[in-house]
Scaffold this active site. Structure first.
Site, PDB file in Angstrom:
ATOM      1  N   HIS A   1      -3.858  -5.497   0.641  1.00  0.00           N
ATOM      2  CA  HIS A   1      -3.310  -5.783   1.829  1.00  0.00           C
ATOM      3  C   HIS A   1      -3.175  -7.285   1.834  1.00  0.00           C
ATOM      4  O   HIS A   1      -4.409  -7.933   2.298  1.00  0.00           O
ATOM      5  CB  HIS A   1      -3.903  -5.181   2.872  1.00  0.00           C
ATOM      6  CG  HIS A   1      -3.703  -3.706   3.098  1.00  0.00           C
ATOM      7  ND1 HIS A   1      -2.553  -3.224   4.042  1.00  0.00           N
ATOM      8  CD2 HIS A   1      -4.216  -2.464   2.664  1.00  0.00           C
ATOM      9  CE1 HIS A   1      -2.645  -2.099   3.788  1.00  0.00           C
ATOM     10  NE2 HIS A   1      -3.768  -1.510   3.205  1.00  0.00           N
TER      11      HIS A   1
ATOM     12  N   GLU B   1      -1.877  -9.307   4.035  1.00  0.00           N
ATOM     13  CA  GLU B   1      -1.970  -9.490   5.491  1.00  0.00           C
ATOM     14  C   GLU B   1      -3.243  -9.673   6.065  1.00  0.00           C
ATOM     15  O   GLU B   1      -3.583 -10.277   6.941  1.00  0.00           O
ATOM     16  CB  GLU B   1      -0.936  -8.443   6.428  1.00  0.00           C
ATOM     17  CG  GLU B   1      -1.592  -7.339   6.618  1.00  0.00           C
ATOM     18  CD  GLU B   1      -1.469  -6.295   5.626  1.00  0.00           C
ATOM     19  OE1 GLU B   1      -1.601  -4.852   5.640  1.00  0.00           O
ATOM     20  OE2 GLU B   1      -1.027  -6.690   4.339  1.00  0.00           O
TER      21      GLU B   1
ATOM     22  N   CYS C   1       0.733  -1.209  -0.012  1.00  0.00           N
ATOM     23  CA  CYS C   1      -0.065  -0.011  -0.204  1.00  0.00           C
ATOM     24  C   CYS C   1       0.977   1.264   0.166  1.00  0.00           C
ATOM     25  O   CYS C   1       1.426   1.776  -1.051  1.00  0.00           O
ATOM     26  CB  CYS C   1      -0.920  -0.077   1.218  1.00  0.00           C
ATOM     27  SG  CYS C   1      -2.408   0.972   0.947  1.00  0.00           S
TER      28      CYS C   1
END
EC number: 6.3.5.2
Length: 506
Positions: A167, A169, A79
């Site tokens: 993202h 994660e 990001c």
């Protein structure tokens, strides 16, 4: 030398999630503030740049010169990290027409790319950004895009440098963990960091560091200090003396139960009743940070006193874990709240600290404990703060208030076990509020305290959701507390998540 990956934190709320995903892939990693990259990168195999709440154009944005990192180690920008790579190389990052937030589908432009190995075109990814990359610099090439974000993932030719605007994660990114695993493979990570390997390395390190020195360990009865005790005992045996302090702010009956548990573990434990000392020091104090520091100082003073009764004690063991370390200092240097195991220590402490778990998350501590063969009831206990009920009694702490809260909390925990809810919850407890309200008992008007109930689910204490406990259960707890605990006439339930709230009220 332990190989590791470094995550540079630019202030994202999900930085710790990146670390969790990497650890889940049996790889050791550490989080550093964006401007605190270690000078010695021995053993470092790669670097991840986190997201950020800022735009690359903000005057307050966190910046480092990325050209100094590119080409030296494999690099992955996520990001804001990806946008920074583009911006600093002369590409264009511009505000989105509307903030891109939520699920979208990723189309692979170069599925053979090492970062995308094994991913399916059309896989769901999670976006959360207000800016987007509109033009890539020379030498950058697109490897994946979405309907609204054509430059969703890129690489730099001739370098092991990648960037993604989504993202990986976040759980909603279906194959995010696979992408992170691909990056670890690019870094040449062995993925052999396990509870067993941690125990072996830590025991060896403790033996080398401590030698024949003697250690006293602060026991709280919780999983963190329990695991530290067993680790230290495995490393140095009878050179470990455990100190368990009753500061008057433990759960009801905790002091006796803990001493019995540790006797079964074969540990050398000294129990110290220091209630009067702590209540006297806390008298008249209402500020949460001051209460934490007073309790922290009190613990160290008691340990110093006990150490002087023993011979040649040089070290103080503590159950500090990674969230304690991270939350004690934010990226901007502003204290969020000091942790008992990190802050509150007197400047001239007479003992050196040894904290074997300071780089582990809570779930990792539990896995290490199970690997050590510890009793499940010790390992699966709810987390309990070092300052105990001292940070669950809002306002001034008195012995009377402590007794009220101990009784209310005991009812809550007992009913949780009775209803089969205890093991479904990460952490629960009662909080005594500095609020009195009018009530009616029998024919008499009452004006008594309010108790708040808290129950959350979490993986690592970095984020937490409140638990939707059954109404019948909450009604039962409320009735039991109000009818059996003198001084309480109202019970409420906390439905706040972390963030923006914290798990503990103080």
């Amino acid at each position: 030398m332990l190989e590791k990956l470094i995550i540079l934190d630019f202030g994202s709320q999900t930085t710790q999630l990146i670390a969790r995903r990497i650890r889940e892939l049996n790889t050791y990693c550490e989080v550093y503030p964006y401007n605190k990259l270690p000078e010695d990168l021995s053993g470092v195999r790669g670097i991840i740049l986190s997201g950020s709440p800022y735009s690359v154009y903000d005057s307050k944005a966190f910046r480092i010169e990325l050209s100094e990192l590119r080409g030296k180690l494999p690099l992955l920008g996520i990001c804001y990290g990806a946008q920074s790579l583009v911006h600093q190389a002369g590409g264009k990052v511009e505000p989105c027409d509307s903030r891109e937030y939520g699920r979208t589908h990723l189309t692979l432009r170069q599925p053979e790319d090492a970062l995308l190995t094994g991913l399916q075109s059309g896989t769901t990814v999670w976006m959360s950004h207000g800016d987007t990359i509109t033009s890539l610099p020379e030498g950058f090439e697109v490897i994946a895009g979405t309907e609204d974000v054509p430059n969703a993932a890129f690489r730099i030719r001739g370098e092991k440098t990648w960037g993604v605007q989504f993202h990986p994660e976040i759980y909603h990114s279906e194959e995010g963990t696979k992408l992170l695993g691909n990056f670890l493979d690019i870094c040449g990570m062995k993925r052999d960091w396990t509870p067993a390997s941690f125990i072996e390395a830590t025991v060896q390190e403790l033996r080398e560091r401590l030698g024949d020195d003697k250690v006293i360990l602060a026991l709280s009865g919780g999983v963190d200090s329990s695991v530290v005790a067993v680790l230290l005992n495995k490393a140095i045996g009878r050179n470990l003396t455990c100190i368990f302090v009753d500061h008057g702010l433990l759960r009801k009956g905790e002091f006796e139960r803990v001493l019995q548990d540790y006797e079964h573990l074969g540990l050398n434990v000294i129990g110290v009743n220091a209630k009067e000392k702590f209540f006297a020091a806390l008298s008249g104090v209402t500020d949460p940070e001051q209460k934490r520091k007073i309790i922290g100082r009190g613990f160290i003073e008691v340990f110093d006193e006990e150490a002087r009764k023993l011979k040649d004690i040089k070290w103080l063991g503590q159950g500090t874990i990674y969230p304690d370390v991270i939350e004690s200092l934010s990226i901007t240097g502003m204290v969020i709240k000091s942790h008992h195991n990190v802050g509150g220590l007197p400047e001239r402490m007479n003992l050196r600290l040894v904290e074997p778990l300071r780089m582990l998350f809570k779930d990792e501590v539990r896995r290490v404990g199970l690997e050590l063969g510890m009793m499940p009831h010790l390992i699966h206990r709810h987390p309990f703060p070092g300052p105990g009920l001292g940070i669950r009694i809002l306002g001034e702490i008195t012995e009377e208030k402590a007794t009220i809260l101990q009784n209310a909390d005991d009812i809550y925990m007992s009913l949780m076990r009775e209803w089969g809810l205890y093991d479904q919850v990460w952490q629960a407890g009662a909080i005594l509020l500095p609020v009195r309200s009018v009530g009616v008992m029998g024919d008499e008007r009452t004006y008594e305290y309010t108790v708040a109930l808290r129950a959350v689910t979490s993986m690592d204490a970095m984020s937490a959701d409140w638990v939707h406990l059954p109404y019948d259960f909450l009604a039962k707890v409320s009735n039991e507390i109000i009818n059996k605990v003198r001084g309480v006439n109202r019970v409420v339930y906390d439905i706040s998540s972390k963030p923006p709230s914290t798990i503990e009220w103080e």
